[in-house]
Scaffold this motif. Structure first.
Motif, PDB file in Angstrom:
ATOM      1  N   TYR A   1      34.729  42.484 -23.898  1.00 31.82           N
ATOM      2  CA  TYR A   1      34.027  41.483 -23.079  1.00 31.82           C
ATOM      3  C   TYR A   1      32.683  41.105 -23.712  1.00 31.82           C
ATOM      4  N   SER A   2      32.061  42.068 -24.373  1.00 30.71           N
ATOM      5  CA  SER A   2      30.752  41.778 -24.963  1.00 30.71           C
ATOM      6  C   SER A   2      30.879  40.982 -26.262  1.00 30.71           C
ATOM      7  N   GLY A   3      32.121  40.650 -26.649  1.00 31.56           N
ATOM      8  CA  GLY A   3      32.341  39.822 -27.840  1.00 31.56           C
ATOM      9  C   GLY A   3      32.344  40.625 -29.126  1.00 31.56           C
ATOM     10  N   ASN A   4      32.183  41.934 -29.009  1.00 35.69           N
ATOM     11  CA  ASN A   4      32.209  42.791 -30.199  1.00 35.69           C
ATOM     12  C   ASN A   4      33.620  43.351 -30.390  1.00 35.69           C
ATOM     13  N   PHE A   5      33.797  44.161 -31.412  1.00 32.02           N
ATOM     14  CA  PHE A   5      35.114  44.780 -31.604  1.00 32.02           C
ATOM     15  C   PHE A   5      34.938  46.293 -31.643  1.00 32.02           C
ATOM     16  N   TYR A   6      35.990  47.003 -31.204  1.00 37.34           N
ATOM     17  CA  TYR A   6      35.841  48.444 -31.037  1.00 37.34           C
ATOM     18  C   TYR A   6      36.500  49.224 -32.162  1.00 37.34           C
ATOM     19  N   VAL A   7      35.981  50.426 -32.380  1.00 32.50           N
ATOM     20  CA  VAL A   7      36.497  51.307 -33.423  1.00 32.50           C
ATOM     21  C   VAL A   7      36.729  52.681 -32.790  1.00 32.50           C
ATOM     22  N   PRO A   8      37.956  52.959 -32.342  1.00 33.85           N
ATOM     23  CA  PRO A   8      38.198  54.254 -31.702  1.00 33.85           C
ATOM     24  C   PRO A   8      38.236  55.358 -32.756  1.00 33.85           C
ATOM     25  N   VAL A   9      37.479  56.427 -32.526  1.00 35.42           N
ATOM     26  CA  VAL A   9      37.399  57.502 -33.518  1.00 35.42           C
ATOM     27  C   VAL A   9      37.672  58.843 -32.836  1.00 35.42           C
TER      28      VAL A   9
ATOM     29  N   ASP B   1      41.089  33.581 -30.496  1.00 34.56           N
ATOM     30  CA  ASP B   1      42.132  34.576 -30.794  1.00 34.56           C
ATOM     31  C   ASP B   1      42.030  35.083 -32.228  1.00 34.56           C
ATOM     32  N   PHE B   2      41.211  34.436 -33.033  1.00 36.70           N
ATOM     33  CA  PHE B   2      41.036  34.843 -34.423  1.00 36.70           C
ATOM     34  C   PHE B   2      39.920  35.879 -34.571  1.00 36.70           C
ATOM     35  N   SER B   3      39.173  36.111 -33.467  1.00 38.38           N
ATOM     36  CA  SER B   3      38.090  37.103 -33.509  1.00 38.38           C
ATOM     37  C   SER B   3      38.668  38.495 -33.712  1.00 38.38           C
ATOM     38  N   LEU B   4      37.910  39.337 -34.406  1.00 43.54           N
ATOM     39  CA  LEU B   4      38.359  40.713 -34.558  1.00 43.54           C
ATOM     40  C   LEU B   4      38.353  41.402 -33.209  1.00 43.54           C
ATOM     41  N   MET B   5      39.349  42.267 -33.011  1.00 45.30           N
ATOM     42  CA  MET B   5      39.467  42.988 -31.757  1.00 45.30           C
ATOM     43  C   MET B   5      39.159  44.483 -31.951  1.00 45.30           C
ATOM     44  N   TYR B   6      39.689  45.059 -33.012  1.00 47.79           N
ATOM     45  CA  TYR B   6      39.420  46.485 -33.256  1.00 47.79           C
ATOM     46  C   TYR B   6      39.559  46.801 -34.740  1.00 47.79           C
TER      47      TYR B   6
ATOM     48  N   ALA C   1      41.434  46.205 -39.896  1.00 45.92           N
ATOM     49  CA  ALA C   1      40.757  45.310 -38.951  1.00 45.92           C
ATOM     50  C   ALA C   1      41.753  44.309 -38.388  1.00 45.92           C
ATOM     51  N   VAL C   2      41.846  44.245 -37.063  1.00 47.40           N
ATOM     52  CA  VAL C   2      42.907  43.463 -36.423  1.00 47.40           C
ATOM     53  C   VAL C   2      42.322  42.451 -35.436  1.00 47.40           C
ATOM     54  N   ARG C   3      42.909  41.258 -35.429  1.00 47.99           N
ATOM     55  CA  ARG C   3      42.443  40.183 -34.558  1.00 47.99           C
ATOM     56  C   ARG C   3      43.146  40.228 -33.193  1.00 47.99           C
ATOM     57  N   HIS C   4      42.512  39.590 -32.204  1.00 51.81           N
ATOM     58  CA  HIS C   4      43.156  39.447 -30.900  1.00 51.81           C
ATOM     59  C   HIS C   4      44.552  38.842 -31.043  1.00 51.81           C
ATOM     60  N   ARG C   5      44.685  37.823 -31.880  1.00 55.45           N
ATOM     61  CA  ARG C   5      45.970  37.129 -32.021  1.00 55.45           C
ATOM     62  C   ARG C   5      47.108  38.087 -32.371  1.00 55.45           C
ATOM     63  N   SER C   6      46.818  39.014 -33.285  1.00 51.62           N
ATOM     64  CA  SER C   6      47.879  39.924 -33.734  1.00 51.62           C
ATOM     65  C   SER C   6      48.345  40.818 -32.590  1.00 51.62           C
TER      66      SER C   6
END
Lengths: 82, 517
Positions: free
Chosen positions: B79-87, B155-160, B175-180
């Motif tokens: 929601y904040s427009g950033n992308f997450y990196v689960p570790v 949808d082209f923005s990075l998601m995670y 690095a994966v986009r919302h679209r994928s």
């Protein structure tokens, strides 16, 4: 048997204080791989087989419970052989 | 306006239509779709209220246990427009440092419990505390900062970014986009499906790509994501009791977990009554384990899925035929619609009609990751131009996995290209030998290691078969130069955090042993 078991388990997880830890499972001191390795070692050393209800968090949570479990397995083996 | 631009649109839809229904549950409780959406929005407002987060899109590392709070963290970051990196919170310090240095500019979102781990690794100013951020947002917030940010998302923005092990030792950030992810949702829903009434029993950790199914198919269908406590996966009966208690109907685990249940014959003690769909992926499913599950559940659906992280989730699927007896291996099936999947033998595309000829699986389409984050060199070498006859300026991902076509046009997995072994001067795939051994009744799992010192092939295996039995049976399935020279029966195989066999560790064990003897 207690000392023998501590020695055996310590050889698998040298960093764990089996003598004193009281919540090996509840405090996640042993992970999944450690648990399965310990079961394997017990099975091999004492020539016993585990059934699904032997493998429970409470039967492996501390060294005394593990002793009881191994004794139960040995008794079961003896009675099925006899 | 039904058009979905990012995965957040699915969450908004659930908020509108099934706000009261349970979205996620864990050991500590549950949260509804409405609460999940509102808490995530509040977290996003908290993130955006920090002056240092203004006007940028950066990776936010999520560093906490798998939990409801983790799911809120994921959607809050999005929601904040950033992308997450689960570790993984158990990541060794050096590896964590290597991940952070690849990310360069980042923040780490964590909770009080895990804060201590991060001392001396992450700057205080780069740490976001979920509790603090949530409490900073007032109850009647109109989420205006978030709404403004969302207008910049496409949808082209990075998601995670998910980090996978690299063969050179430095982790690669896929690095994966919302679209994928949305493409994966549409593919999965078309072919396999999940219902709103389903309860999905989650096993795979959120830092592994395999958990995408659990997270986003429950999102798309409105089903419940039930996070099973990790420690239960060592205790088969406990696991089954939890499944029954939580009315779990849907499982998408790695084969190793199905194997533990089979190994202790736990289903004869308790057979969870709601289960209706079982998927497996991540590594080859040993046939004896599959047969054990099928005997206990003759009428449910079993699916084999296949796909590396770089193609977002899975690219092919196979519905197991409940009447068919599988001789050696369950195929990985056919690609989803909107996914291109081909076999390449060097520069040549293997035609479908050329059955049994091995090639490397290559994949193209919307499912492709954007690349490895901040690593153009490795991105270039794994993502190459699609052959001209298939597309113009398109990219294709080389999986490094080998397969062949069966007579029905299914892909059949045939090992990894890069685990190739040279033994007695001949090249071979350990996967091929393992598949042959795993087809035997009394072998639950195995791993073939090359003892380089002696040029011996050593098969480590779990199961009741004797070395003599295996050797005799393999003789009829493999050319003699591929027969193992030694067999080591074992109760467990070392595993990676994602549940796959840790081939490297076993390799070290075997090769140390070789020197001693």
């Amino acid at each position: 048997m207690r000392e023998e078991l501590i020695k055996l388990l310590s050889s698998i997880c040298p960093e764990v204080d089996f003598e004193n830890e009281k919540a090996l499972i509840d405090d996640a001191i042993l992970d999944s791989h450690a648990v399965l390795s310990i079961l394997a070692a017990i099975s091999e050393t004492y020539d016993v087989e585990f059934e699904a209800d032997d493998v429970m968090p409470e039967t492996l949570n501390d060294i005394d419970s593990i002793c009881t479990l191994v004794q139960t397995l040995l008794d079961r083996k003896a009675s099925s052989n006899g | 306006m039904n058009r979905k631009v990012t995965v957040l649109d699915y969450l908004e839809e659930n908020y509108r239509s099934i706000a009261e229904k349970t979205a996620v549950s864990d050991e500590s409780g549950e949260i509804s779709w409405g609460e999940l959406r509102n808490r995530s929005l509040a977290l996003s407002e908290g993130i955006l209220s920090r002056p240092d987060m203004e006007g940028r899109k950066i990776p936010i590392v999520i560093f906490m246990e798998k939990s409801i709070a983790h799911v809120i963290s994921i959607y809050g970051c999005l929601y904040s427009g950033n992308f997450y990196v689960p570790v993984d919170i158990n990541t060794p310090e050096d590896r964590l440092k290597s991940i952070l240095s690849t990310l360069k500019d980042y923040r780490v979102l964590t909770d009080e419990k895990n804060l201590e781990h991060l001392k001396n690794i992450v700057d205080d100013k780069d740490i976001l505390l979920i509790g603090e951020l949530l409490s900073a947002v007032s109850e009647d917030s109109d989420f205006s900062a978030t709404k403004k940010r969302l207008k910049l998302l496409t949808d082209f923005s990075l998601m995670y970014i998910i980090f996978t092990s690299g063969s050179t030792g430095t982790p690669k950030g896929v690095a994966v986009r919302h679209r994928s992810v949305m493409d994966y949702i549409e593919s999965f829903m078309d072919e396999i499906g999940m219902e709103r009434e389903d309860v999905c029993g989650n096993q795979t950790p959120f830092y592994a790509d395999m958990s995408l199914k659990d997270l986003y198919m429950t999102l798309a269908s409105g089903a419940e994501l039930c996070i099973i406590p990790t420690r239960f996966f060592s205790f088969p009966l406990k696991l089954l009791q939890y499944m029954e208690e939580k009315r779990i109907s849907y499982c998408m685990w790695v084969p190793t977990v199905y194997r533990i249940v089979a190994q202790f014959k736990a289903l004869s003690k308790l057979r969870p009554s709601k289960l209706r769909t079982v998927c497996f992926s991540g590594e080859t499913m040993p046939l004896s384990v599959f047969e054990y599950w099928r005997e206990n559940y003759p009428d449910i659906d079993f699916w084999q899925l296949y796909g590396p992280s770089e193609i977002t989730g899975s690219c092919s699927f196979y519905k197991v035929d409940n009447r068919r007896i599988y001789e050696d291996i369950i195929p990985i099936g056919k690609p989803y619609r909107n996914t291109g999947m081909i076999l390449m033998d060097n520069e040549e595309i293997i035609p479908l009609s050329d059955t049994n000829r091995k090639g490397e699986i290559c994949v193209y389409g919307s499912c492709l990751a954007a690349g490895y984050y901040n690593d153009d060199e490795r991105t270039e070498s794994s993502f190459s131009p699609l052959p001209g006859e298939l597309g113009y300026k398109e990219r294709m991902y080389h999986t490094g996995d080998l397969a062949y076509y069966d007579s029905e046009g299914n892909f059949v997995f045939a090992g990894r290209a890069d685990y190739q072994i040279k033994h007695m001067g001949r090249r071979m795939e350990p996967g091929e030998i393992e598949a042959a051994a795993e087809a035997l009744d009394d072998i639950d799992a195995c791993c073939l290691i090359h003892n380089k010192e002696k040029d011996d092939l050593i098969l480590y295996y779990i199961g009741g078969a004797s070395a003599k039995d295996i050797s005799n049976a393999l003789r009829s399935r493999l050319p003699s130069y591929m027969l193992p020279n030694g067999y080591r029966q074992t109760e467990t195989l070392p595993l990676l955090p994602n549940g796959k066999v840790n081939r490297k560790e076993l390799d070290v064990i075997e090769n140390e042993k070789g020197k001693e003897e």
